[in-house]
Design an enzyme around this catalytic site. Structure first.
Site, PDB file in Angstrom:
ATOM      1  CB  VAL A 129       6.134  -2.107   8.417  1.00  0.00           C
ATOM      2  CG1 VAL A 129       4.703  -1.810   8.268  1.00  0.00           C
ATOM      3  CG2 VAL A 129       6.893  -3.128   6.799  1.00  0.00           C
ATOM      4  CE  LYS A 172       4.662 -11.569   5.422  1.00  0.00           C
ATOM      5  NZ  LYS A 172       5.621 -10.600   4.796  1.00  0.00           N
ATOM      6  CD  GLU A 207      -6.504  -4.865   3.533  1.00  0.00           C
ATOM      7  OE1 GLU A 207      -7.798  -4.627   3.646  1.00  0.00           O
ATOM      8  OE2 GLU A 207      -6.062  -5.797   3.106  1.00  0.00           O
ATOM      9  N   GLY A 240       0.522  -6.251   0.436  1.00  0.00           N
ATOM     10  CA  GLY A 240       1.254  -4.852   1.054  1.00  0.00           C
ATOM     11  C   GLY A 240       0.239  -4.095   0.923  1.00  0.00           C
ATOM     12  CB  ILE A 253      -3.646  -4.894  -2.983  1.00  0.00           C
ATOM     13  CG1 ILE A 253      -2.565  -4.555  -3.533  1.00  0.00           C
ATOM     14  CG2 ILE A 253      -4.297  -5.002  -3.549  1.00  0.00           C
ATOM     15  CD1 ILE A 253      -2.142  -5.749  -4.786  1.00  0.00           C
ATOM     16  N   GLY A 297      15.445  -3.358  -0.618  1.00  0.00           N
ATOM     17  CA  GLY A 297      14.723  -3.528   0.631  1.00  0.00           C
ATOM     18  C   GLY A 297      13.323  -4.408   0.416  1.00  0.00           C
ATOM     19  CD  GLU A 321       8.830 -11.517   4.085  1.00  0.00           C
ATOM     20  OE1 GLU A 321       8.896 -11.334   5.581  1.00  0.00           O
ATOM     21  OE2 GLU A 321       8.506 -10.555   3.812  1.00  0.00           O
ATOM     22  CE  LYS A 349       3.299 -11.160   1.051  1.00  0.00           C
ATOM     23  NZ  LYS A 349       3.847 -11.028   0.519  1.00  0.00           N
ATOM     24  N   GLY A 384       6.999  -2.731   1.209  1.00  0.00           N
ATOM     25  CA  GLY A 384       7.504  -1.581   1.225  1.00  0.00           C
ATOM     26  C   GLY A 384       7.234  -0.759   2.273  1.00  0.00           C
TER      27      GLY A 384
HETATM   28  N1  HSE Z   1       8.853 -10.023   1.331  1.00  0.00           N
HETATM   29  C1  HSE Z   1       7.079  -9.704   0.659  1.00  0.00           C
HETATM   30  C2  HSE Z   1       7.341  -9.019  -0.501  1.00  0.00           C
HETATM   31  C3  HSE Z   1       6.783  -8.390   1.054  1.00  0.00           C
HETATM   32  O1  HSE Z   1       8.631  -9.627  -1.259  1.00  0.00           O
HETATM   33  O2  HSE Z   1       6.440  -9.327  -1.442  1.00  0.00           O
HETATM   34  C4  HSE Z   1       6.295  -8.585   2.310  1.00  0.00           C
HETATM   35  O3  HSE Z   1       4.757  -9.389   1.981  1.00  0.00           O
END
Ligand code: HSE
Length: 433
Positions: A15, A107, A131, A136, A138, A189, A192, A207, A304
């Site tokens: 990121v 998060k 955000e 991600g 959205i 990728g 986590e 989340k 991603g």
């Molecule tokens: N590892 C998370 C997922 C991405 O697979 O949605 C980052 O929050």
């Protein structure tokens, strides 16, 4: 054009690298939109020498990320290290102590230490934007905090983990095993650092806790989210679910009830005709159900580098524009009143592996009857006298506590040779086709 916004980034993984690239590639666009050029003046990451494909020659390096907060050439701190303790918290605390705005994708920190973060904000002129912490790319934080701010939110729910959605989609389309697909998700990728955060529902739970906080004006409290992951889902479940007209999705659901707020992360059967059944791969999708707006669905890349960088930079754009909003959309967030999930009403899918012999279904049905659970259907495939066979039961609507009690008793029957596996059927007000 105003003065440049000087940015310090902590964390140069997927990121962080994408944020750096986006700011370079879209420098003119961002400056036009904010009337302030943005420049990364300082960074901190675990390994200095690593080739990330970035030109860091003009950027100050700090071994200790907390030093970013004290650097006079940093106006805003971008925290992309993650984790609820240690360096990430120290950095945010120091930045707010110095009245600097913070942009974070963290998060875990917000879901587990929301109360502490609110306390830090009270004594600071700094702000926290997040955000990128949920779903991600959205813009669900903006969606809830701004676009839907006029509504009393009844529920917020959806697919909040790209890794799990990728795994379930692949298992469903290719018939491959869970473990095999997990390796592919990690290679892509999405996952986590600790994959159990994804597959055990913890990442999605963090989340959901944040979304609940925003939707209902409460302090996020991960400890009140019931989390169940996907590691015990078998291809058999996927096949039987399909036969019954469903797909299996890991859903996060938070809803306001008379008893408080129900929050859960769990694999659910969803009707194959529902939009959410068709959210495939690493995509996320979030529904908000508001009293005036009705249901709103946002869908997009939930994981991603690039999609998450899009969210991080949107927060930086707010900072450059001088926009500030209360962390949870209200000046006065309340402690979250959690509803007992055992009282939740729902219908269920129960997979049993039982010995193929007379009387087994009678024993199972007797337990369900004693727990006042009404059966909707029973499916058995194959015939192997005396050998284990799968049997799938679906129930009519029942309090979850009754179903759990029945499952506990069924699991103790001698003829039930593996632990029963229970999933909720989430109809979203639809009838099965
Ligand atoms: N590892 C998370 C997922 C991405 O697979 O949605 C980052 O929050």
């Amino acid at each position: 054009m105003g003065t440049p916004l000087k940015i310090g980034i902590a964390g140069l993984g997927n990121v962080g690298t994408s944020v750096f690239q986006l700011l370079k590639q879209h420098a003119t666009l961002v400056a036009d939109r904010t009337q302030r050029p943005m420049t990364v003046t300082a960074v901190s990451a675990r390994t200095q020498g690593k080739d990330r494909g970035l030109d860091l020659t003009k950027v100050k390096w700090h071994d200790n990320p907390v030093d970013l907060a004290n650097d006079k050439d940093v106006d805003v701190v971008v925290e992309l290290m993650g984790g609820s303790g240690g360096a990430a918290f120290d950095l945010i605390k120091q930045a707010l102590g110095n009245n600097k705005p913070v942009v974070t994708a963290n998060k875990a920190l917000l879901a587990l230490r929301g109360g502490e973060v609110l306390a830090l904000l009270k004594n600071s002129k700094g702000t926290i934007s997040y955000e990128a912490a949920v779903a991600g790319g959205i813009p669900i934080i903006k969606g809830l905090r701004e676009g839907l701010a006029a509504n009393q939110v009844r529920a917020v729910y959806g697919i909040l983990n790209g890794t799990c959605n990728f795994i379930l989609s692949e298992m469903s389309s290719s018939g491959r095993d869970f473990a095999d697909v997990l390796v592919e998700a990690q290679a892509k990728g999405y996952a986590e650092a600790d994959p159990s955060f994804d597959i055990d529902g913890i990442d999605a739970g963090h989340k959901l806790a944040i979304l609940s906080g925003l939707a209902f004006g409460c302090v996020p409290d991960f400890s009140t989210v019931q989390t169940k992951g996907i590691r015990n889902i078998s291809s058999l479940d996927i096949e039987f679910a399909r036969e019954l007209g469903f797909r299996i999705k890991l859903l996060g659901i938070a809803q306001q009830t008379d008893r408080g707020i129900e929050q859960s992360i769990e694999p659910c059967l969803v009707p194959k005709t529902s939009p959410i059944a068709h959210v495939e791969g690493a995509l996320n999708a979030v529904y908000v159900d508001g009293d005036y707006v009705g249901k709103v669905l946002m869908m997009g890349a939930g994981a991603g580098g690039n999609p998450t960088a899009s969210a991080v930079v949107s927060d930086l754009i707010d900072v450059a524009r001088g926009r500030t909003l209360p962390l949870l959309g209200t000046q006065n967030p309340q402690p979250l009143k959690s509803a007992n999930i055992n009282e939740r009403i729902g219908s269920y899918f129960l997979r049993l592996i039982v010995l193929d012999q007379p009387g087994v279904i009678a024993d199972v049905s007797a337990i369900l009857r004693d727990c006042t659970v009404s059966l909707e259907s029973v499916l058995q495939r194959g015939r192997s006298p005396g050998q284990p066979v799968p049997v799938i039961l679906t129930s009519h609507e029942t309090p979850e506590g009754n179903m759990l009690k029945a499952v506990g008793l069924i699991g103790k029957l001698k003829s039930v040779v593996k632990p029963p596996y229970l999933m909720r059927i989430e109809m979203f007000g639809q009838k099965p086709s």
